[in-house]
Design an enzyme around this catalytic site. Structure first.
Site, PDB file in Angstrom:
ATOM      1  N   TYR A  71      21.614  68.044 117.750  1.00 53.79           N
ATOM      2  CA  TYR A  71      23.007  68.262 117.264  1.00 53.79           C
ATOM      3  C   TYR A  71      24.180  68.123 118.414  1.00 53.79           C
ATOM      4  O   TYR A  71      24.831  67.435 118.435  1.00 53.79           O
ATOM      5  CB  TYR A  71      22.955  69.716 116.870  1.00 53.79           C
ATOM      6  CG  TYR A  71      24.242  70.366 116.276  1.00 53.79           C
ATOM      7  CD1 TYR A  71      25.210  70.907 117.223  1.00 53.79           C
ATOM      8  CD2 TYR A  71      24.820  70.137 115.166  1.00 53.79           C
ATOM      9  CE1 TYR A  71      26.483  71.458 116.845  1.00 53.79           C
ATOM     10  CE2 TYR A  71      25.830  70.724 114.613  1.00 53.79           C
ATOM     11  CZ  TYR A  71      26.778  71.427 115.430  1.00 53.79           C
ATOM     12  OH  TYR A  71      27.769  71.749 114.962  1.00 53.79           O
ATOM     13  N   SER A  88      32.191  69.957 117.994  1.00 55.33           N
ATOM     14  CA  SER A  88      31.637  71.064 118.421  1.00 55.33           C
ATOM     15  C   SER A  88      31.723  71.410 119.722  1.00 55.33           C
ATOM     16  O   SER A  88      32.045  70.485 120.660  1.00 55.33           O
ATOM     17  CB  SER A  88      30.180  70.752 117.970  1.00 55.33           C
ATOM     18  OG  SER A  88      29.485  72.041 118.470  1.00 55.33           O
TER      19      SER A  88
END
Ligand code: NAP
Ligand code: GCO
Length: 264
Positions: free
Chosen positions: A158, A145
């Site tokens: 996250y 990501s």
């Protein structure tokens, strides 16, 4: 050149590929010739995904398997090896996000995100590595990501998981490169999927969600990505075309990471 990107005769496992990015990647690998196995947690998503794959002429083998469950993962990989053949290509795609200010987040919530987004890629990679080592070839692709590189409010768990996944990618590359196993990452930018739907919902007055407008101003391509934008990079990293690419995180972000953002 075409054969360089061919996946004919290969077996691919894409985790969490009932919809979203995983589904698009599985579709791309199938279009390049691979046999597809995928998993998710619910029968509803499994059945709708199987119907969607069939609509696209793809015979995918679907499993209900929680990627955090080591025993269930071992059983799934064993069944794939029995029915489709040993896993040649693993895409660790399954993932969740919880957008909660860190000081308000429960430890259990933080742990759940890390378990699915970081520990599970380790579990599934560990399940397929022995066979890849024996056959002296394999491709592992971890879906990282932009949060493998950047932080922002409310995504501490996250970002921690995806930062760790970047380093897990590099470590697998380091430890198993001698077996002709390549482990790389794909770092999608902001992609329009169910996971980011809350960030794109129009305001009650019909105006753009502030985050939506923010991302457009931070993206040179001036658009959100779509799952289809990830198809080419996934086939590249799954194919012989990337046999000397190892430990690399390929950012597919429309240029966000290169750009300071449009001046107001
Ligand atoms: P999504 O639409 O929320 O899909 C996530 C998929 O993962 C679903 O198929 C879900 O299926 C599955 N899943 C979640 N937890 C699971 C578990 N414990 N075991 C098995 N399957 C599980 O997400 P997405 O946007 O496609 O994202 C896919 C991956 O790309 C994630 O790793 C995400 O972090 C990453 N990513 C997304 C973006 C973005 O902007 N969308 C950007 C960068 C990276 P079930 O819920 O049915 O189990
Ligand atoms: C968020 C988004 C991001 C994207 C993606 C960016 O809340 O900021 O969900 O985390 O999903 O990971 O690369």
């Amino acid at each position: 050149m075409k054969n360089l990107f061919s996946l004919e005769g290969k077996t691919a496992l894409v985790t969490g590929a009932a919809y979203g990015i995983g589904f698009a990647i599985a579709e791309a690998l199938a279009e390049a010739g691979a046999k597809i196995a995928f998993n998710c947690r619910g029968e509803g998503h499994l059945n709708s995904a199987l119907a969607e794959y069939e609509k696209r002429g793809i015979t995918a083998k679907g499993y209900i398997c929680d990627v955090t469950d080591e025993g269930a993962v071992a059983e799934m990989v064993a069944d794939i090896e029995k029915t489709l053949g040993a896993v040649d290509i693993l895409v660790n795609n399954a993932g969740i996000i919880k957008r909660i200010p860190m000081h308000e987040m429960q430890v259990s919530e933080f742990r759940e995100v890390v378990d699915i987004d970081l520990v599970a890629p380790y579990i599934v990679s560990k399940a397929v590595l022995p066979s890849m080592m024996e056959r002296r070839h394999g491709k592992i692709i971890n879906i990282c990501s932009m949060m493998s590189e950047l932080g922002r409010e409310t995504v501490s768990a996250y970002a921690s998981a995806k930062g760790g996944l970047k380093m897990l990618t590099r470590n697998i590359a380091s430890e198993y490169g001698k077996y002709n196993i390549q482990c790389n990452g794909i770092g999608p930018g902001y992609i329009a999927t169910p996971q980011t739907a809350p960030l794109r919902e129009p305001q009650p007055d019909g105006s753009r969600h502030p985050f939506d407008a923010f991302i457009i101003s931070k993206t040179p391509a001036e658009r959100w990505g779509t799952p289809d934008d990830l198809k080419g990079p996934a086939v590249f990293l799954a194919s012989e075309a990337s046999d000397f690419v190892n430990g690399h995180i390929l950012y597919v972000d429309g240029g966000i990471l290169a750009y300071i953002g449009r001046q107001p």
